[in-house]
Design an enzyme around this catalytic site. Structure first.
Site, PDB file in Angstrom:
ATOM      1  N   CYS A   1      81.605  97.690 -42.695  1.00 23.38           N
ATOM      2  CA  CYS A   1      82.373  98.083 -43.943  1.00 23.38           C
ATOM      3  C   CYS A   1      83.649  98.583 -43.445  1.00 23.38           C
ATOM      4  O   CYS A   1      84.279  99.482 -43.548  1.00 23.38           O
ATOM      5  CB  CYS A   1      81.587  99.521 -44.194  1.00 23.38           C
ATOM      6  SG  CYS A   1      81.813 100.298 -45.817  1.00 23.38           S
TER       7      CYS A   1
ATOM      8  N   CYS B   1      79.812  92.798 -46.805  1.00 21.93           N
ATOM      9  CA  CYS B   1      78.965  93.382 -47.633  1.00 21.93           C
ATOM     10  C   CYS B   1      77.464  92.921 -47.406  1.00 21.93           C
ATOM     11  O   CYS B   1      76.498  93.548 -47.493  1.00 21.93           O
ATOM     12  CB  CYS B   1      79.027  93.678 -49.044  1.00 21.93           C
ATOM     13  SG  CYS B   1      80.714  94.778 -49.229  1.00 21.93           S
TER      14      CYS B   1
ATOM     15  N   TYR C   1      87.175 117.119 -33.901  1.00 21.76           N
ATOM     16  CA  TYR C   1      86.479 115.514 -33.534  1.00 21.76           C
ATOM     17  C   TYR C   1      86.023 115.587 -32.314  1.00 21.76           C
ATOM     18  O   TYR C   1      84.713 115.017 -32.172  1.00 21.76           O
ATOM     19  CB  TYR C   1      87.565 114.572 -34.280  1.00 21.76           C
ATOM     20  CG  TYR C   1      86.901 113.396 -33.923  1.00 21.76           C
ATOM     21  CD1 TYR C   1      85.773 112.668 -34.667  1.00 21.76           C
ATOM     22  CD2 TYR C   1      87.144 112.505 -32.654  1.00 21.76           C
ATOM     23  CE1 TYR C   1      85.136 111.386 -34.211  1.00 21.76           C
ATOM     24  CE2 TYR C   1      86.413 111.310 -32.427  1.00 21.76           C
ATOM     25  CZ  TYR C   1      85.500 110.846 -32.987  1.00 21.76           C
ATOM     26  OH  TYR C   1      84.922 109.593 -32.743  1.00 21.76           O
TER      27      TYR C   1
ATOM     28  N   CYS D   1      75.182  94.169 -44.583  1.00 25.11           N
ATOM     29  CA  CYS D   1      75.158  95.486 -44.475  1.00 25.11           C
ATOM     30  C   CYS D   1      73.797  96.074 -45.062  1.00 25.11           C
ATOM     31  O   CYS D   1      72.950  95.503 -45.748  1.00 25.11           O
ATOM     32  CB  CYS D   1      76.168  96.197 -45.663  1.00 25.11           C
ATOM     33  SG  CYS D   1      76.035  98.072 -45.764  1.00 25.11           S
TER      34      CYS D   1
ATOM     35  N   GLU E   1      86.321 109.100 -25.461  1.00 25.81           N
ATOM     36  CA  GLU E   1      86.552 109.586 -26.850  1.00 25.81           C
ATOM     37  C   GLU E   1      88.116 109.976 -26.831  1.00 25.81           C
ATOM     38  O   GLU E   1      88.807 109.721 -27.793  1.00 25.81           O
ATOM     39  CB  GLU E   1      86.014 111.002 -27.039  1.00 25.81           C
ATOM     40  CG  GLU E   1      84.511 110.465 -27.702  1.00 25.81           C
ATOM     41  CD  GLU E   1      84.352 109.906 -28.984  1.00 25.81           C
ATOM     42  OE1 GLU E   1      85.402 109.723 -29.622  1.00 25.81           O
ATOM     43  OE2 GLU E   1      83.335 109.188 -28.977  1.00 25.81           O
TER      44      GLU E   1
ATOM     45  N   ASP F   1      85.282 110.228 -38.383  1.00 29.33           N
ATOM     46  CA  ASP F   1      86.410 109.483 -38.111  1.00 29.33           C
ATOM     47  C   ASP F   1      86.876 108.602 -39.283  1.00 29.33           C
ATOM     48  O   ASP F   1      86.082 108.726 -40.346  1.00 29.33           O
ATOM     49  CB  ASP F   1      86.295 108.862 -36.924  1.00 29.33           C
ATOM     50  CG  ASP F   1      85.530 107.490 -36.957  1.00 29.33           C
ATOM     51  OD1 ASP F   1      84.650 107.350 -37.924  1.00 29.33           O
ATOM     52  OD2 ASP F   1      85.485 106.684 -35.957  1.00 29.33           O
TER      53      ASP F   1
ATOM     54  N   CYS G   1      73.987 101.014 -51.926  1.00 31.70           N
ATOM     55  CA  CYS G   1      75.281 101.355 -51.811  1.00 31.70           C
ATOM     56  C   CYS G   1      75.906 101.586 -53.228  1.00 31.70           C
ATOM     57  O   CYS G   1      75.827 100.639 -54.013  1.00 31.70           O
ATOM     58  CB  CYS G   1      76.194 100.233 -51.028  1.00 31.70           C
ATOM     59  SG  CYS G   1      77.959 100.661 -51.017  1.00 31.70           S
TER      60      CYS G   1
END
Length: 291
Positions: free
Chosen positions: A191, A198, A118, A201, A35, A136, A207
Site C-alpha cells: 500500500c 492493490c 513512536y 493486497c 528504530e 508511522d 478495503c
C-alpha cells in the site's frame, strides 16, 4: 471500524522481509538501535550500518563507553546525526539505571532521553510483544485507505491516528504486536504512496478505498522536502570533512566544503550549538571529544 486481523497477520507471516531486528534472537537494544536509525532513513541504508553497530556495540554500556566522536563516525551517511547522539545518551541511562537492558514498558521508555512516543511504542511492541498503537507514515496510509476510504492520510493528528490504530488491535498482546508489524509492512511493500500494488493486497476485498473506486487524495497538499542546497546538506558536508580526518582541522578546511560563506558559517554555528562539532581553544574544529 475494523480490518481482518487474522488475514493480515497470516499475510505478514508469509511475506514479511527478513530483517535482522525481527529475528527471534533480537534484543530490546537491537530493536531500539534499528528504530532510531530507521527514522527518515530507508531500510536498505540502515541494515549494513545496524550490523556494524551491533557487532561493535552489542550492549548499551558498550555504546555509552564510546566517545561522541566515535559514535558520529560510525553513524556515517545515515543522516540526521543528532539521532546518534541521542542514542548515545540514552544508552548511558539504560546502562546505569536499567541494568544494561532496554526497558519493555512504554512509560519507562518515554522517560529515556531522546525517546519519543513512536519509538517507545515501537520498541515495546516489536521487541517485547506489548500491545500499543505504533503509528508511522505507512500505517497512517493503510488505515486511511483500508478503513476510511481516502486516497492518503493527510496531515497527522497524534490523537486521531493513535485512536484509529488502537481500535484495530486485537485484545491479545501477541496478536496485537504482530498486527502492528503487519500494518507497517503492508504500507511499506504493498500500500505504497505512489504505486500501490492493490492486486497483491490481502485486504483488497474489504478495503474501503477500493470499494469507493479509489478516489484521488483531496486533502491539503503535502510538503515535499528537498535536500540539494539546504542547510541539512551543508551540515552533512561539514561533518563529512571532520569524519574524514583525524583530529581537529582549521576552518579553511571546512570552507572548502561549501562555497556560500553565509550559509556555511550559519550551518557550522548550528553544528556547534547542537554539540555535533566542537571548537578548540586554538580555534580548530573537531568532532565532539576528539581534541
Amino acid at each position: 471500524m475494523s480490518i481482518d486481523a487474522d488475514t493480515l497477520i497470516d499475510w505478514f507471516a508469509t511475506h514479511a522481509r527478513d530483517l535482522p531486528w525481527r529475528h527471534p534472537e533480537r534484543t530490546g537494544w537491537g530493536v531500539l538501535v534499528s528504530e532510531i536509525m530507521l527514522q527518515q532513513t530507508p531500510v536498505a541504508r540502515v541494515e549494513p550500518i545496524w550490523h556494524e553497530w551491533m557487532a561493535r556495540w552489542p550492549l548499551p554500556s558498550s555504546l555509552a563507553a564510546a566517545s561522541q566522536g566515535e559514535v558520529l563516525r560510525a553513524w556515517g551517511k545515515l543522516g540526521y546525526p543528532r539521532r546518534a547522539l541521542r542514542l548515545h545518551t540514552a544508552a548511558g541511562v539504560i546502562a546505569a539505571e536499567h541494568g544494561d537492558v532496554v526497558p519493555s514498558d512504554v512509560d519507562t521508555l518515554l522517560a529515556l532521553p531522546g525517546i519519543g512516543a513512536y519509538t517507545a511504542r515501537a520498541v515495546a511492541t516489536f521487541a517485547y510483544g506489548k500491545r500499543a498503537p505504533v503509528v508511522d507514515t505507512n500505517v497512517r496510509r493503510v488505515v486511511a485507505r483500508a478503513v476510511h476510504g481516502a486516497g492518503d492520510a493527510g496531515p497527522p493528528s497524534n490523537t486521531r491516528d493513535m485512536n484509529d490504530v488502537e481500535a484495530l488491535l486485537p485484545p491479545e498482546a501477541d496478536r496485537a504486536a504482530r498486527l502492528s508489524a503487519a500494518l507497517m509492512e503492508l504500507g511499506a511493500l504493498i500500500c505504497t504512496a505512489r504505486t500501490p500494488r492493490c492486486a497483491d493486497c490481502p485486504l483488497y476485498d474489504e478495503c474501503a478505498w477500493q470499494r469507493a473506486g479509489r478516489p484521488a487524495y483531496a486533502g491539503p497538499p503535502k510538503v515535499v522536502q528537498k535536500f540539494a542546497g539546504t542547510d541539512r546538506q551543508v551540515r552533512g558536508l561539514l561533518l563529512d570533512v571532520l569524519r574524514g580526518t583525524e583530529g581537529p582541522v582549521e576552518k579553511a578546511r571546512l570552507d572548502l566544503a561549501w562555497s556560500q560563506s553565509g550559509q556555511r558559517d550559519r550551518c557550522l554555528d548550528s553544528l556547534l550549538v547542537d554539540g555535533l562539532v566542537e571548537q578548540t581553544a586554538e580555534g580548530l574544529f573537531a568532532l565532539p571529544g576528539e581534541h
